[in-house]
Design a protein around this motif. Structure first.
Motif, PDB file in Angstrom:
ATOM      1  N   THR A  76       0.821  -1.209   0.000  1.00 58.97           N
ATOM      2  CA  THR A  76       0.000   0.000   0.000  1.00 58.97           C
ATOM      3  C   THR A  76       0.859   1.265   0.000  1.00 58.97           C
ATOM      4  O   THR A  76       0.530   2.242  -0.677  1.00 58.97           O
ATOM      5  N   GLY A 123      -2.191  -3.632  -6.054  1.00 58.28           N
ATOM      6  CA  GLY A 123      -3.171  -4.164  -5.113  1.00 58.28           C
ATOM      7  C   GLY A 123      -3.558  -5.599  -5.414  1.00 58.28           C
ATOM      8  O   GLY A 123      -3.643  -6.431  -4.508  1.00 58.28           O
ATOM      9  N   MET A 144      -8.183  -4.396  -1.260  1.00 57.58           N
ATOM     10  CA  MET A 144      -6.808  -3.889  -1.310  1.00 57.58           C
ATOM     11  C   MET A 144      -6.550  -3.149  -2.614  1.00 57.58           C
ATOM     12  O   MET A 144      -5.854  -2.126  -2.636  1.00 57.58           O
ATOM     13  N   PHE A 147      -8.115   0.354  -2.206  1.00 60.26           N
ATOM     14  CA  PHE A 147      -7.332   1.226  -1.332  1.00 60.26           C
ATOM     15  C   PHE A 147      -6.034   1.663  -2.007  1.00 60.26           C
ATOM     16  O   PHE A 147      -5.604   2.817  -1.853  1.00 60.26           O
ATOM     17  N   CYS A 148      -5.398   0.762  -2.739  1.00 59.30           N
ATOM     18  CA  CYS A 148      -4.164   1.125  -3.452  1.00 59.30           C
ATOM     19  C   CYS A 148      -4.452   2.194  -4.503  1.00 59.30           C
ATOM     20  O   CYS A 148      -3.666   3.131  -4.676  1.00 59.30           O
ATOM     21  N   PHE A 209      -2.777   7.051   4.919  1.00 55.06           N
ATOM     22  CA  PHE A 209      -2.146   5.735   4.762  1.00 55.06           C
ATOM     23  C   PHE A 209      -2.396   4.861   5.984  1.00 55.06           C
ATOM     24  O   PHE A 209      -2.662   3.658   5.856  1.00 55.06           O
ATOM     25  N   SER A 212      -5.860   3.438   5.984  1.00 51.37           N
ATOM     26  CA  SER A 212      -6.021   2.421   4.932  1.00 51.37           C
ATOM     27  C   SER A 212      -5.366   1.104   5.320  1.00 51.37           C
ATOM     28  O   SER A 212      -5.990   0.036   5.245  1.00 51.37           O
ATOM     29  N   VAL A 213      -4.101   1.177   5.740  1.00 51.96           N
ATOM     30  CA  VAL A 213      -3.360  -0.053   6.006  1.00 51.96           C
ATOM     31  C   VAL A 213      -3.914  -0.772   7.242  1.00 51.96           C
ATOM     32  O   VAL A 213      -3.966  -2.014   7.282  1.00 51.96           O
TER      33      VAL A 213
END
Length: 218
Positions: A76, A123, A144, A147-148, A209, A212-213
């Motif tokens: 990410t 992702g 994922m 989000f990426c 970030f 998200s992660v």
């Protein structure tokens, strides 16, 4: 076949212009270069190889429980950092047609499209490793990837804002390179947010970030 028509610079940006810009971005991503003959294949192989290496290293050191978490962090962060770096180091001389024939909006669309598609592949590749090696749920793949892509769009946007300043002050680009290097260690990439404390934890809580992660890790 696209031709450098001067009408591009006069008509307002619309769906037709967007499609042309997106196709240029996809073509720039897919075409081989004089150095990288495999072209777009490396966009898929690179995150796969990195994810596999991190997974292997932490598995053999007895930290397999954290290996998947680190793979999520690395992939990410890579989506954001790569887009941010390409954004602030963008060079208009690399645009597909001479500047007088290509609207700025079309050129920027091609750049954003390239980063978006790159993040999508990062992702998908990273989540595929997590699913195959760590038995992560299949639902991680689309989440994922989304989000990426979001982080990539944020990165390229911020990079474009700084691009004019970097173009005028070359040293600024060098400093931003060190900022990206530090971000690998200062952000919850190799460790989880819960392991931080104090001001560090407070600052991280406001960074997209981190949100998200940690969502992907939960």
């Amino acid at each position: 076949r696209l031709s450098p028509d001067s009408r591009f610079s006069e008509e307002s940006f619309g769906w037709g212009q967007f499609k042309i810009g997106f196709s240029i971005g996809a073509r720039n991503l897919a075409k081989p270069t004089s150095i990288l003959r495999l072209g777009v294949i490396w966009v898929i192989l690179d995150p796969l190889i990195l994810a596999a290496i991190y997974s292997f290293l932490f598995s053999i050191t007895g930290r397999s429980s954290t290996a998947g978490s680190i793979v999520i962090g690395v992939m990410t962060l890579r989506a954001f950092n790569s887009a941010f770096r390409n954004g602030y180091s963008m060079n208009l001389s690399n645009e597909p047609f001479p500047l007088k024939h290509t609207s700025t909006s079309m050129f920027l669309t091609s750049v954003i499209s390239t980063e978006f598609l790159t993040a999508l592949m990062i992702g998908i590749s990273g989540s595929s490793v997590l699913i195959l090696i760590f038995g992560a749920p299949i639902s991680l793949l689309p989440i994922m990837a989304i989000f990426c892509c979001i982080l990539s769009l944020m990165g390229i946007g911020l990079g474009m804002v700084l691009c004019p300043f970097v173009s005028r002050i070359g040293d600024l680009g060098k400093l931003l390179g060190y900022v990206l290097f530090l971000s690998f260690f200062l952000q919850p990439c190799l460790y989880e947010f819960n392991s931080t404390s104090g001001i560090h934890r407070e600052v991280l809580s406001y960074i997209p970030f981190t949100l998200s992660v940690e969502y992907l890790r939960s």
